[in-house]
Motif scaffolding. Structure first.
Motif, PDB file in Angstrom:
ATOM      1  N   THR A   1      47.411 -10.403 -26.974  1.00 20.46           N
ATOM      2  CA  THR A   1      46.998  -9.300 -27.831  1.00 20.46           C
ATOM      3  C   THR A   1      47.597  -8.025 -27.258  1.00 20.46           C
ATOM      4  N   ASP A   2      48.390  -7.316 -28.086  1.00 20.34           N
ATOM      5  CA  ASP A   2      49.063  -6.119 -27.599  1.00 20.34           C
ATOM      6  C   ASP A   2      48.150  -4.894 -27.663  1.00 20.34           C
ATOM      7  N   THR A   3      48.685  -3.742 -27.299  1.00 21.56           N
ATOM      8  CA  THR A   3      47.878  -2.513 -27.233  1.00 21.56           C
ATOM      9  C   THR A   3      47.408  -2.038 -28.601  1.00 21.56           C
ATOM     10  N   GLU A   4      48.036  -2.527 -29.669  1.00 21.40           N
ATOM     11  CA  GLU A   4      47.632  -2.162 -31.032  1.00 21.40           C
ATOM     12  C   GLU A   4      46.634  -3.154 -31.615  1.00 21.40           C
ATOM     13  N   GLY A   5      46.287  -4.179 -30.833  1.00 18.39           N
ATOM     14  CA  GLY A   5      45.350  -5.195 -31.304  1.00 18.39           C
ATOM     15  C   GLY A   5      45.991  -6.313 -32.098  1.00 18.39           C
ATOM     16  N   GLN A   6      47.333  -6.343 -32.154  1.00 13.93           N
ATOM     17  CA  GLN A   6      48.033  -7.409 -32.851  1.00 13.93           C
ATOM     18  C   GLN A   6      48.054  -8.654 -31.967  1.00 13.93           C
ATOM     19  N   MET A   7      47.784  -9.796 -32.577  1.00 12.11           N
ATOM     20  CA  MET A   7      47.676 -11.037 -31.804  1.00 12.11           C
ATOM     21  C   MET A   7      48.863 -11.958 -32.088  1.00 12.11           C
ATOM     22  N   TRP A   8      49.328 -12.582 -31.012  1.00  8.89           N
ATOM     23  CA  TRP A   8      50.424 -13.543 -31.068  1.00  8.89           C
ATOM     24  C   TRP A   8      49.939 -14.827 -30.416  1.00  8.89           C
ATOM     25  N   THR A   9      50.045 -15.951 -31.119  1.00 11.10           N
ATOM     26  CA  THR A   9      49.573 -17.219 -30.567  1.00 11.10           C
ATOM     27  C   THR A   9      50.713 -18.221 -30.470  1.00 11.10           C
ATOM     28  N   GLY A  10      50.555 -19.155 -29.556  1.00  9.44           N
ATOM     29  CA  GLY A  10      51.556 -20.201 -29.417  1.00  9.44           C
ATOM     30  C   GLY A  10      51.579 -20.771 -28.029  1.00  9.44           C
ATOM     31  N   THR A  11      52.733 -21.293 -27.668  1.00  7.30           N
ATOM     32  CA  THR A  11      52.923 -21.916 -26.364  1.00  7.30           C
ATOM     33  C   THR A  11      53.724 -20.970 -25.484  1.00  7.30           C
ATOM     34  N   PHE A  12      53.180 -20.697 -24.330  1.00  7.55           N
ATOM     35  CA  PHE A  12      53.812 -19.792 -23.377  1.00  7.55           C
ATOM     36  C   PHE A  12      54.413 -20.606 -22.246  1.00  7.55           C
ATOM     37  N   ARG A  13      55.594 -20.182 -21.803  1.00  8.54           N
ATOM     38  CA  ARG A  13      56.293 -20.811 -20.680  1.00  8.54           C
ATOM     39  C   ARG A  13      56.682 -19.713 -19.712  1.00  8.54           C
TER      40      ARG A  13
END
Length: 146
Positions: A120-132
């Protein structure tokens, strides 16, 4: 005495942890549960708070003189990790919040964002998925409509 019965040795049970405050030679402070090792050294085991001279504070579970279990590590920079630790590393489920209040919540492996998670960025936008670790191919943007 019957021949089929064997002498049973008593299992050695470690003594229960002691609670107290310990100041390390470098000035770090530990306030919590501990045991003394066979050589007389202090071994953090149980629940406790360790504060470094630089201002980092870990509050949580200890085993074998290492952060093991659930805990919270606050960095002097203002960053905060809350979650699972294995041998002094972020490992398992956790949440890492940066000083700017952006955060990652999900799986960690050996101090790295590794596995399924959400940023979740500073604007509250969320990004989901697989992190490496530093890469996150195929992240999905989560659009919130009010």
């Amino acid at each position: 005495m019957p021949a089929d019965k064997k002498d049973k040795k008593k299992e050695e049970v470690p003594p229960p942890p002691t609670k107290g405050v310990y100041i390390f030679p470098n000035g770090d402070k530990y306030d919590g549960e501990y045991q003394h090792g066979s050589d007389g050294s202090l071994e953090r085991n149980g629940y406790g708070v360790h504060t470094t001279t630089e201002g980092a504070v870990y509050e949580g579970e200890w085993k074998g003189d290492k952060m093991n279990g659930r805990g919270k590590l606050a960095h002097p920079s203002g960053a905060l990790y809350e979650g699972e630790f294995v041998n002094n590393q972020f490992h398992g489920q956790g949440k890492y919040t940066w000083k700017n209040n952006s955060f990652y919540e999900g799986q960690f492996k050996e101090n790295k964002m590794e596995g399924t998670g959400q940023f979740t960025d500073t604007e509250g936008q969320m990004w989901t998925g697989t992190f490496r670790y530093k890469a996150a191919p195929g992240l999905r943007f989560e659009l919130k409509m009010n």
